[in-house]
Write a protein that holds these residues in place. Structure first.
Motif, PDB file in Angstrom:
ATOM      1  N   PHE A 197      36.319  28.125  37.301  1.00 21.97           N
ATOM      2  CA  PHE A 197      36.131  29.488  37.796  1.00 21.97           C
ATOM      3  C   PHE A 197      34.882  29.585  38.673  1.00 21.97           C
ATOM      4  CE2 PHE A 197      33.510  33.273  36.877  1.00 21.97           C
ATOM      5  CZ  PHE A 197      34.219  34.218  37.599  1.00 21.97           C
ATOM      6  N   ILE A 198      33.794  28.959  38.235  1.00 25.83           N
ATOM      7  CA  ILE A 198      32.542  29.006  38.992  1.00 25.83           C
ATOM      8  C   ILE A 198      32.732  28.425  40.392  1.00 25.83           C
ATOM      9  CG2 ILE A 198      30.179  28.093  39.117  1.00 25.83           C
ATOM     10  CD1 ILE A 198      30.109  28.215  36.056  1.00 25.83           C
ATOM     11  N   PHE A 199      33.448  27.313  40.473  1.00 23.95           N
ATOM     12  CA  PHE A 199      33.634  26.650  41.761  1.00 23.95           C
ATOM     13  C   PHE A 199      34.759  27.269  42.584  1.00 23.95           C
ATOM     14  CE2 PHE A 199      31.208  23.478  39.494  1.00 23.95           C
ATOM     15  CZ  PHE A 199      30.428  22.897  40.486  1.00 23.95           C
ATOM     16  N   ASN A 200      35.525  28.168  41.990  1.00 26.86           N
ATOM     17  CA  ASN A 200      36.649  28.801  42.693  1.00 26.86           C
ATOM     18  C   ASN A 200      36.402  30.253  43.060  1.00 26.86           C
ATOM     19  OD1 ASN A 200      39.411  27.191  42.869  1.00 26.86           O
ATOM     20  ND2 ASN A 200      38.379  26.515  41.000  1.00 26.86           N
ATOM     21  N   LEU A 201      35.332  30.838  42.552  1.00 32.09           N
ATOM     22  CA  LEU A 201      35.151  32.283  42.687  1.00 32.09           C
ATOM     23  C   LEU A 201      35.086  32.709  44.143  1.00 32.09           C
ATOM     24  CD1 LEU A 201      34.757  34.997  41.311  1.00 32.09           C
ATOM     25  CD2 LEU A 201      32.300  34.537  41.232  1.00 32.09           C
ATOM     26  N   PHE A 202      34.313  31.985  44.951  1.00 38.72           N
ATOM     27  CA  PHE A 202      34.112  32.422  46.336  1.00 38.72           C
ATOM     28  C   PHE A 202      35.379  32.283  47.171  1.00 38.72           C
ATOM     29  CE2 PHE A 202      33.450  27.890  46.803  1.00 38.72           C
ATOM     30  CZ  PHE A 202      33.941  27.606  48.063  1.00 38.72           C
ATOM     31  N   LYS A 264      36.452  41.413  47.092  1.00 42.19           N
ATOM     32  CA  LYS A 264      35.750  40.471  46.237  1.00 42.19           C
ATOM     33  C   LYS A 264      34.552  41.113  45.528  1.00 42.19           C
ATOM     34  CE  LYS A 264      37.021  36.381  48.928  1.00 42.19           C
ATOM     35  NZ  LYS A 264      36.531  35.214  49.687  1.00 42.19           N
ATOM     36  N   GLU A 265      34.027  42.174  46.115  1.00 38.05           N
ATOM     37  CA  GLU A 265      32.891  42.851  45.503  1.00 38.05           C
ATOM     38  C   GLU A 265      33.298  43.660  44.285  1.00 38.05           C
ATOM     39  OE1 GLU A 265      33.721  43.026  48.691  1.00 38.05           O
ATOM     40  OE2 GLU A 265      32.186  41.689  49.543  1.00 38.05           O
ATOM     41  N   ASP A 266      34.579  43.953  44.154  1.00 37.44           N
ATOM     42  CA  ASP A 266      35.089  44.702  43.015  1.00 37.44           C
ATOM     43  C   ASP A 266      35.081  43.829  41.776  1.00 37.44           C
ATOM     44  OD1 ASP A 266      36.896  46.013  41.116  1.00 37.44           O
ATOM     45  OD2 ASP A 266      37.451  47.297  42.808  1.00 37.44           O
ATOM     46  N   VAL A 267      34.692  44.404  40.634  1.00 39.16           N
ATOM     47  CA  VAL A 267      34.603  43.637  39.396  1.00 39.16           C
ATOM     48  C   VAL A 267      35.960  43.079  38.971  1.00 39.16           C
ATOM     49  CG1 VAL A 267      34.978  45.609  37.870  1.00 39.16           C
ATOM     50  CG2 VAL A 267      33.610  43.657  37.072  1.00 39.16           C
ATOM     51  N   ARG A 268      37.050  43.698  39.419  1.00 41.66           N
ATOM     52  CA  ARG A 268      38.392  43.210  39.070  1.00 41.66           C
ATOM     53  C   ARG A 268      38.706  41.864  39.708  1.00 41.66           C
ATOM     54  NH1 ARG A 268      41.808  48.450  40.666  1.00 41.66           N
ATOM     55  NH2 ARG A 268      40.205  48.429  42.288  1.00 41.66           N
ATOM     56  N   TRP A 269      37.920  41.470  40.712  1.00 43.42           N
ATOM     57  CA  TRP A 269      38.116  40.169  41.341  1.00 43.42           C
ATOM     58  C   TRP A 269      37.892  39.038  40.339  1.00 43.42           C
ATOM     59  CZ3 TRP A 269      39.983  38.147  45.682  1.00 43.42           C
ATOM     60  CH2 TRP A 269      39.593  36.865  46.062  1.00 43.42           C
ATOM     61  N   ILE A 270      36.952  39.220  39.410  1.00 49.22           N
ATOM     62  CA  ILE A 270      36.605  38.164  38.446  1.00 49.22           C
ATOM     63  C   ILE A 270      37.758  37.861  37.491  1.00 49.22           C
ATOM     64  CG2 ILE A 270      35.067  37.562  36.526  1.00 49.22           C
ATOM     65  CD1 ILE A 270      32.821  38.978  38.016  1.00 49.22           C
ATOM     66  N   PRO A 271      38.316  38.855  36.787  1.00 51.98           N
ATOM     67  CA  PRO A 271      39.461  38.523  35.913  1.00 51.98           C
ATOM     68  C   PRO A 271      40.664  38.020  36.685  1.00 51.98           C
ATOM     69  CG  PRO A 271      39.149  40.901  36.031  1.00 51.98           C
ATOM     70  CD  PRO A 271      37.931  40.271  36.650  1.00 51.98           C
ATOM     71  N   TRP A 272      40.833  38.475  37.920  1.00 43.99           N
ATOM     72  CA  TRP A 272      41.945  38.006  38.749  1.00 43.99           C
ATOM     73  C   TRP A 272      41.825  36.505  38.995  1.00 43.99           C
ATOM     74  CZ3 TRP A 272      42.524  35.989  43.774  1.00 43.99           C
ATOM     75  CH2 TRP A 272      43.830  36.034  44.298  1.00 43.99           C
ATOM     76  N   VAL A 273      40.633  36.034  39.348  1.00 42.68           N
ATOM     77  CA  VAL A 273      40.416  34.610  39.597  1.00 42.68           C
ATOM     78  C   VAL A 273      40.531  33.815  38.295  1.00 42.68           C
ATOM     79  CG1 VAL A 273      38.779  32.867  40.401  1.00 42.68           C
ATOM     80  CG2 VAL A 273      38.983  35.025  41.622  1.00 42.68           C
ATOM     81  N   ILE A 274      39.971  34.341  37.199  1.00 47.37           N
ATOM     82  CA  ILE A 274      40.040  33.654  35.905  1.00 47.37           C
ATOM     83  C   ILE A 274      41.497  33.466  35.473  1.00 47.37           C
ATOM     84  CG2 ILE A 274      39.544  33.868  33.441  1.00 47.37           C
ATOM     85  CD1 ILE A 274      36.910  35.176  34.156  1.00 47.37           C
ATOM     86  N   LEU A 275      42.289  34.507  35.606  1.00 51.13           N
ATOM     87  CA  LEU A 275      43.701  34.418  35.234  1.00 51.13           C
ATOM     88  C   LEU A 275      44.451  33.420  36.112  1.00 51.13           C
ATOM     89  CD1 LEU A 275      44.457  38.199  34.644  1.00 51.13           C
ATOM     90  CD2 LEU A 275      44.526  36.405  32.904  1.00 51.13           C
TER      91      LEU A 275
END
Length: 374
Positions: A197-202, A264-275
């Motif tokens: 996730f860390i390496f894929n977030l951006f 990407k600035e929206d907090v929903r971006w994080i769970p989307w990438v994690i999923l």
């Protein structure tokens, strides 16, 4: 260690299927609503069914390809040598890039122009390269990295030792050992998903522009070859990984319906990438285990599909693109056009492989010399 003579027919099969699914991916794009403007010529009809098929396949297709690539890289290095692996990569990656790069530039630009305008105008262009060959560039980057480590790793080690900073090397080795034991070797890949996730977030878990992320999948596959216990566990418990992967995928699809409404600035971006990453990892585990559990014995038909897959992937894009764009003028269901383009492209690719490629030097270039089956 895994047997030094074992042939992994299941992994051969799933890698081949992953590459063949490139036809399905590219055949589906004209019928997906909401694609970025200019990405792909679109048909007047769209299909939610085709969109779901597309979204499901792209979740795991390239992650599992890089995992298996890493697995077989370690296999060749262990059974033969690093030098032989480098030579193999030159023949099977660099030469195909050199050969097919101009072919793609001679075909795709005017085919895409035809898709947008309906007019045929032959021309040569490098715009958009490397197109569908991007994964070869990633694999080549991994080769270059291994060459750097091989020839400069010892120099760097001696340098740190000379200036009394050997502690830096010790810290590196400790971190490498921790990553191996607690991330890549875990049967429950929670920490692995977090690191990915860390390496894929951006990049939003898109691998095309992110060789660091694809490299992590490659490293996991490389280490998996050395871990017989984890490999056997995945093989025996693929059903549970599949259940978990499908459950996460359903949740991802639900959230994905809102993806166009937030940045990407929206907090929903994080769970989307994690999923998205969770689906990729769990489904990759499940399909690897399924393949080795059910297709571990030699099957001539499966072997033919596996052997043909590289050729099919290299040549399929101009074919499937032209066929789908040609059918824009035909008024039938999008799903029917989708099936026709897949069937025609697959047939052309397999026939040309069987009669023009398989027994030639091109076949040896793409597939290498056949290993003896167990």
């Amino acid at each position: 260690m895994i047997s030094e003579t074992e042939r992994f027919h299941g992994l051969d099969a799933v890698r081949g299927i992953a590459m063949l699914l490139g036809i399905v991916i590219h055949a589906s794009l004209p019928y997906i609503e909401g694609l970025p403007k200019g990405l792909w010529p679109s048909d007047k009809n769209t299909s939610k069914i085709i969109a779901i098929i597309f979204q499901f396949i792209i979740l795991w297709r390239m992650p599992i390809f890089f995992i298996i690539s890493g697995f077989f890289a370690n296999l060749v290095i262990t059974r033969k040598s690093l030098i032989i692996w480098w030579k193999n990569r030159f023949l099977r990656i660099v030469l195909p890039i050199i050969i097919f790069y101009p072919i793609v530039s001679l075909t795709l630009p005017w085919i895409f122009k035809y898709g947008y305008t309906g007019h045929v105008n032959f021309f040569f262009s490098n715009e958009g390269q490397p197109h569908h060959l991007w994964f070869l560039y990633h694999l080549f980057i991994f080769v270059l990295f291994s060459i750097f480590i091989k020839f400069f790793g010892l120099i760097i080690y001696k340098f740190f030792k000379q200036i009394n900073l050997i502690v830096v090397v010790d810290i590196f080795n400790t971190v490498k050992s921790f990553l191996g034991r607690h991330i890549f070797d875990s049967r429950f890949p929670v920490l692995m998903i977090f690191v990915f996730f860390i390496f894929n977030l951006f990049s939003g878990a898109e691998l095309i522009t992110n060789p660091l992320a694809s490299g992590l999948y490659f490293l996991f596959g490389y280490r998996l070859y050395q871990n017989n216990l984890l490999f056997d566990f995945i093989k025996s418990n693929w059903k549970y990984y599949l259940i978990g992967g499908l459950a996460v995928t359903i949740i991802f699809f639900i959230l994905n319906t809102q993806v166009s409404n937030f940045a990407k600035e929206d907090v929903r971006w994080i769970p989307w990438v994690i999923l998205k990453i969770s689906s990729a990892v769990l489904l990759s585990f499940s399909f690897i285990g399924l393949a080795e559990d059910k297709f571990s014995n030699l099957n001539p038909m499966v072997r033919f599909i596996s052997d043909s897959s590289y050729w099919v992937y290299l040549i399929h894009l101009p074919l499937v693109a032209f066929i789908t764009f040609f059918m824009f003028k035909i008024t039938i269901f999008a799903e029917l056009k989708f099936l026709i383009s897949i069937i025609l492209t697959t047939a052309i690719c397999l026939v040309t492989y069987k009669y023009l490629v398989r027994s030639t030097i091109i076949g040896i270039l793409l597939n290498g010399k056949k290993l003896k089956s167990k």
